[in-house]
Design a protein around this motif. Sequence first.
Motif, PDB file in Angstrom:
ATOM      1  N   TYR A 231      -8.216   4.047  -3.774  1.00 57.09           N
ATOM      2  CA  TYR A 231      -8.009   5.450  -4.091  1.00 57.09           C
ATOM      3  C   TYR A 231      -8.157   5.706  -5.588  1.00 57.09           C
ATOM      4  N   TRP A 296      -0.464  15.637  -6.212  1.00 60.72           N
ATOM      5  CA  TRP A 296      -1.854  15.325  -5.887  1.00 60.72           C
ATOM      6  C   TRP A 296      -2.672  14.957  -7.113  1.00 60.72           C
ATOM      7  N   PRO A 299      -3.325   9.360  -7.482  1.00 63.95           N
ATOM      8  CA  PRO A 299      -3.931   8.795  -6.269  1.00 63.95           C
ATOM      9  C   PRO A 299      -2.921   8.309  -5.237  1.00 63.95           C
ATOM     10  N   ALA A 301      -0.596   9.853  -3.980  1.00 67.97           N
ATOM     11  CA  ALA A 301      -0.356  10.903  -2.995  1.00 67.97           C
ATOM     12  C   ALA A 301      -1.351  10.794  -1.843  1.00 67.97           C
ATOM     13  N   ASP A 302      -2.633  10.532  -2.146  1.00 69.15           N
ATOM     14  CA  ASP A 302      -3.639  10.328  -1.096  1.00 69.15           C
ATOM     15  C   ASP A 302      -3.314   9.090  -0.272  1.00 69.15           C
ATOM     16  N   TRP A 303      -2.917   8.039  -0.967  1.00 70.28           N
ATOM     17  CA  TRP A 303      -2.558   6.797  -0.271  1.00 70.28           C
ATOM     18  C   TRP A 303      -1.392   7.036   0.676  1.00 70.28           C
ATOM     19  N   ASN A 304      -0.395   7.779   0.238  1.00 71.92           N
ATOM     20  CA  ASN A 304       0.799   8.015   1.050  1.00 71.92           C
ATOM     21  C   ASN A 304       0.484   8.835   2.293  1.00 71.92           C
ATOM     22  N   ILE A 305      -0.300   9.902   2.147  1.00 72.26           N
ATOM     23  CA  ILE A 305      -0.615  10.716   3.324  1.00 72.26           C
ATOM     24  C   ILE A 305      -1.460   9.929   4.317  1.00 72.26           C
ATOM     25  N   ASN A 306      -2.316   9.049   3.816  1.00 68.23           N
ATOM     26  CA  ASN A 306      -3.099   8.204   4.702  1.00 68.23           C
ATOM     27  C   ASN A 306      -2.198   7.244   5.480  1.00 68.23           C
ATOM     28  N   LYS A 309      -0.470   9.200   8.220  1.00 69.52           N
ATOM     29  CA  LYS A 309      -1.380   9.461   9.343  1.00 69.52           C
ATOM     30  C   LYS A 309      -1.520   8.224  10.227  1.00 69.52           C
ATOM     31  N   ALA A 332       3.664  13.241   5.240  1.00 71.32           N
ATOM     32  CA  ALA A 332       3.654  12.508   3.970  1.00 71.32           C
ATOM     33  C   ALA A 332       4.973  12.691   3.227  1.00 71.32           C
TER      34      ALA A 332
END
Length: 721
Positions: A231, A296, A299, A301-306, A309, A332
């Motif tokens: 990320y 956001w 990075p 934050a992107d890792w956490n939402i992924n 999911k 997230a």
Amino acid sequence: MACAQARIVVVLVVLALTHCCECLTVAANIGGSTYWSQQGIYCDIVKQAEYPFGSPSAPYNHARMCNGSTPCTGNGWPLTDYGIWLWEMQSSLDAGMYPITAIGNATVTTWQFGEILNQHYDPATNKWTGLINVTLDADTSPTNSKILDLRVTNVSSTGFVNVSIRNPECGADDIFHPKYIQLLQKFNGPLRAMSMLGATDSGQTDWSTRASIDSATWGVDASIPCSLTKYGVSCDREVPWELVINLANVLQRDVWINIPPNATDAYIHSLAMLLKSEITPTSIIYIEYANEVWNWMFPVADWNINEAKIAVKNGDPAHFNYDNCSNPGYWAWRRVAWKLKGVLDVFADVYGEDARNKQFRGVYASQIGAGEGSTGFSGGPASTALNYINDVYGNPGNYFYALAGAPYYGLGDPTHWANLTEAMVLNISSSVINSMIPTATNNYTQTPVVAFSALASWFSLKFVGYEGGPDYSGNLVDPGANRSIAQGNINAKMFARESPQQTVLVKTYLEGLAQAGMEFLEWFGAFIGSYNSTITYSCIQELHDDLTKSAILAGISQAIETPTLPITGGINLQQNAIWGYDELSNTLGYQISGPCTICDLGTNLSINCLRCLKPGTKLYYAVNSGSNGDNILSLEGSSQVSVSLNASTDGTLSVRLWLNNEPSSTVNVANTTIPNTHMVFKTVPLTTITLDNSALSTMALEIVNATSANFALAGISFAMQ
């Protein structure tokens, strides 16, 4: 809008007076030191060097060493010729003789403002000693970035390793420069080590790969693999945990730590064991999961939402989608709270469950002003996460100690301030401060800080600040387009930071946060650096600055000396013991207007009232005990308060009162109407509650059921017993 079906709840937040031993508490965010910074806080200046090391001819080129192409020791020392990029900010370097020691033999030279003297090798001990004579230019400004490096050639077969260069102003056992210790002594709260630990983009996973006290440096390490690099995270070699422990022990302070986002349970267990064995037993450990995982800009934050999911897709074992909201953003936010709970459960295994919220304290950190309050304690990052913990596991106060936010004050929208002056910076700052803290004109619940405080108390949590202070970061004008205006803006911000008026702003700001219910603020930060367009969070510009001349430190010192202040955020319960429409309509997250505000009493009489309440609506209120001057509530012990409701209904209205997330018995308001008349109101006793006078309390009036939609609330009354 919240995922779960809501109920009608009128929440009354009672912010009672709190005691403290040191008056107001102002804590400090602390950072590490690198070769390019002005911090200069390590006594061994090698520890801040760029890493991996370069070649003797290009010490700055870290791609040359310890990247698999050259042999190195386990703690990062090359076994061939190499160069060390030590420092490029002479403004933070002390002049004098720096003793050098190493294991092995080599020829050592330096460049620009140092000279190697008295090189000596003892073959019997395989030890090398020498001195660097550091002489500084008359111009020691941050713009004079001469280089201090070390160039090591003719390395012996055993290498030239474990190099140490000691600052002559440090004692033999000192890890941190005494001037830095003096700076930190200006604060009286927990040391938050987020910046020092590199928590925002930490790639640490296993305990075996953590930074070591014996590592060649504690600076940037581009060679350490990072699980978040997919990320775009740049991974730092975080400083050893032992450094945080050392600072806490030297200063006799509590400490606030940030757990790497992908740390295993085994890592967390080993960390808890280290802290338990090494830190002063009386020190309290505040624990936060990572840093600003909601943000956001980072990075993580992107890792956490992924990760959230993936968890939901694989059966949702942590129940992130327990309410079938199907919103990955909510998942997230909930994952962060779930991870924090897991971290604290591991600490409980080491310290014992009885130590939870005492010796170790979990802090859920989130964003102030992200819809909390304006959405009625639902739908924002913090409320979504805390409601999840409450619904799935139980009251968050059983697991966490505090809710934290970051109430910075700054310049607002930068597009409006293209030609800044010192006066403009100060005036805008004052306006921003007054908009967030309780004042004579906004002492109800509208301010984001008071709303966040109310959210914390609703879930039986303390309210703290994980960061805060003046945020003058960023250049408001493109220097390439207009360099003179850009420099003028920088000067305006710099002068404003050192203005006597800034001292007043800092004191007002800190006292206002305390009066909004904040237990302590982690000032961002106890840093050293120039006040340029981007580095504007520093307390002082150089390590040897006179601390008494810092306007910011003066304001902090004055605030710390302030006696405990009464809570003034929200509606004053003593001055407003009888509520009417003005208080009832002053809600968080629910707006009432138009014909729904009029209650017809007949014979040409009417009053403003609360009507048109629909299922799913929550009404929140912040109030304070009014403990100022002639107190009704004492500062210690508890108080009995009876609460009554003034209501009208042509059916049956069922209500009940909550205190700190605990409900009382349901009370039914029977039909109050008289045939052939207009609305008739009746005062109905609800219950008597016991308030802890030394802590924040939250009351909630819940409308359990209404057999008719034609009901209204005209007021609430409180009676101190």
